[in-house]
Design an enzyme around this catalytic site. Structure first.
Site, short mmCIF file in Angstrom:
data_model
loop_
_atom_site.label_atom_id
_atom_site.label_comp_id
_atom_site.label_asym_id
_atom_site.label_seq_id
_atom_site.Cartn_x
_atom_site.Cartn_y
_atom_site.Cartn_z
N ASN A 75 -9.81 -2.20 -6.50
CA ASN A 75 -8.93 -1.48 -7.43
C ASN A 75 -9.49 -1.50 -8.85
O ASN A 75 -9.21 -0.59 -9.65
CB ASN A 75 -7.53 -2.11 -7.46
CG ASN A 75 -6.77 -1.96 -6.17
OD1 ASN A 75 -5.87 -2.74 -5.87
ND2 ASN A 75 -7.11 -0.95 -5.36
N ASP A 98 0.82 -1.20 0.00
CA ASP A 98 0.00 0.00 0.00
C ASP A 98 0.86 1.26 0.00
O ASP A 98 1.93 1.30 0.62
CB ASP A 98 -0.89 -0.01 1.25
CG ASP A 98 -2.05 0.97 1.15
OD1 ASP A 98 -2.37 1.41 0.02
OD2 ASP A 98 -2.64 1.30 2.19
N GLU A 116 -0.80 -13.04 12.78
CA GLU A 116 -0.29 -11.84 13.44
C GLU A 116 -0.25 -10.70 12.42
O GLU A 116 0.08 -10.91 11.25
CB GLU A 116 1.12 -12.09 14.00
CG GLU A 116 1.20 -13.22 15.00
CD GLU A 116 0.43 -12.93 16.28
OE1 GLU A 116 0.40 -11.77 16.70
OE2 GLU A 116 -0.16 -13.89 16.84
N SER A 136 -6.67 -5.48 -6.07
CA SER A 136 -7.88 -5.93 -5.38
C SER A 136 -9.10 -5.77 -6.27
O SER A 136 -9.06 -5.10 -7.31
CB SER A 136 -8.07 -5.12 -4.09
OG SER A 136 -8.47 -3.79 -4.40
N THR A 137 -10.19 -6.38 -5.84
CA THR A 137 -11.45 -6.20 -6.58
C THR A 137 -11.89 -4.74 -6.52
O THR A 137 -12.49 -4.22 -7.47
CB THR A 137 -12.54 -7.11 -5.99
OG1 THR A 137 -12.59 -6.94 -4.56
CG2 THR A 137 -12.27 -8.57 -6.31
#
Length: 276
Positions: free
Chosen positions: A106, A58, A244, A103-104
């Site tokens: 995006n 990101d 985590e 991503s979907t």
């Protein structure tokens, strides 16, 4: 003793003042940076290294914006950085790395940004295929066929490769993956002649795990998200029940080996009770 004191001071000041802060202007001498890297590496228990690490890449666009550059320039810079980070992961003994590249959500971006981004991703994946075993996860029906074909070709070409596996998440969304798994399973059972009642009775966690994009792989031990955002955005919803999480302030193009080592050190220091 003087060098030990210096090393401790470098660690303290670096983590307090540079610790992933965006746009930190100080140019630290290379030998001090290397000294700090070695110190971090020594602090990681080799018996507590993660096997599978997921990374949410990101901050490319925000990195470019602060420099007055285009979104495509940010995506290119981020893509150029992927191979280097994978080298660090391999050196750290990580066996599987999952990179969320598209991503979907995006896919809703403007064609002017999306087309160059897909070209950059395809080129990057083909380059990575020269070194690593590539596995594509996501719904390639959501992207242009020419782009999907390039990704599939790289996946097929590297299927027999040894060494680290690199999952490339493209056309990926956590909810979409779960929906896709349920749909696939129901269609399989329908072809076998199962009734709805039979399907309902036999459904369990393993049923859907075996239909996820990552089937056959262990769940991620650690997820790293860059850019300072502290949310998952739907990444690997099914697989991360005991994962985590580590959030790094640096934008993806600025993510350094020290950031990875900090994440691994933080992971190794945690007590993983797995819900027990």
């Amino acid at each position: 003793m003087q060098w030990q004191t210096l090393a401790a001071g470098v660690r303290l000041n670096w983590e307090m003042y540079t610790g992933g802060r965006k746009g930190w202007p100080m140019r630290v001498p290379d030998f001090l940076y290397s000294l700090y890297e070695r110190r971090l590496a020594r602090e990681i228990d080799p018996e507590r290294r993660p096997c599978h690490v997921g990374i949410i890449l990101d901050g490319n666009r925000r990195w470019a914006k602060q420099l007055g550059s285009s979104a495509s320039a940010g995506h290119r810079k981020g893509a150029d950085h992927v191979s280097e980070v994978l080298d660090w992961c391999a050196e750290a003994g990580i066996q599987i790395v999952t990179l969320w590249m598209l991503s979907t959500d995006n896919l809703k971006r403007s064609p002017d940004e999306l087309a160059p981004l897909m070209a950059i991703i395809a080129e990057t994946v083909e380059t990575l295929g020269g070194r690593w075993k590539i596995r594509i996860i996501g719904d390639l029906k959501l992207v242009p066929e020419e782009f999907a074909a390039r990704l599939r070709a790289t996946e097929e070409r590297t299927a027999g490769s040894s060494g680290m596996t690199v999952n490339i998440a493209v056309g990926y969304g956590g909810r979409h993956e779960i929906t896709d798994a349920v749909r696939t399973y129901l269609r399989e059972r329908a072809k076998e002649g199962a009734t709805l009642e039979q399907v309902a009775d036999e459904i369990n966690i393993s049923t859907f795990t075996e239909h996820m994009y990552t089937k056959g792989q262990p769940d991620p031990d650690l997820i790293i998200r860059t850019s300072g955002e502290q949310r998952m955005s739907g990444f690997m919803l099914w697989q991360t029940v005991h994962t985590e999480l580590y959030f790094c302030e640096a934008y993806w193009p600025e993510f350094r080996r020290t950031d990875l080592l900090r994440a691994l050190r933080d992971y190794a220091a945690r007590e993983r009770r797995m819900g027990k």
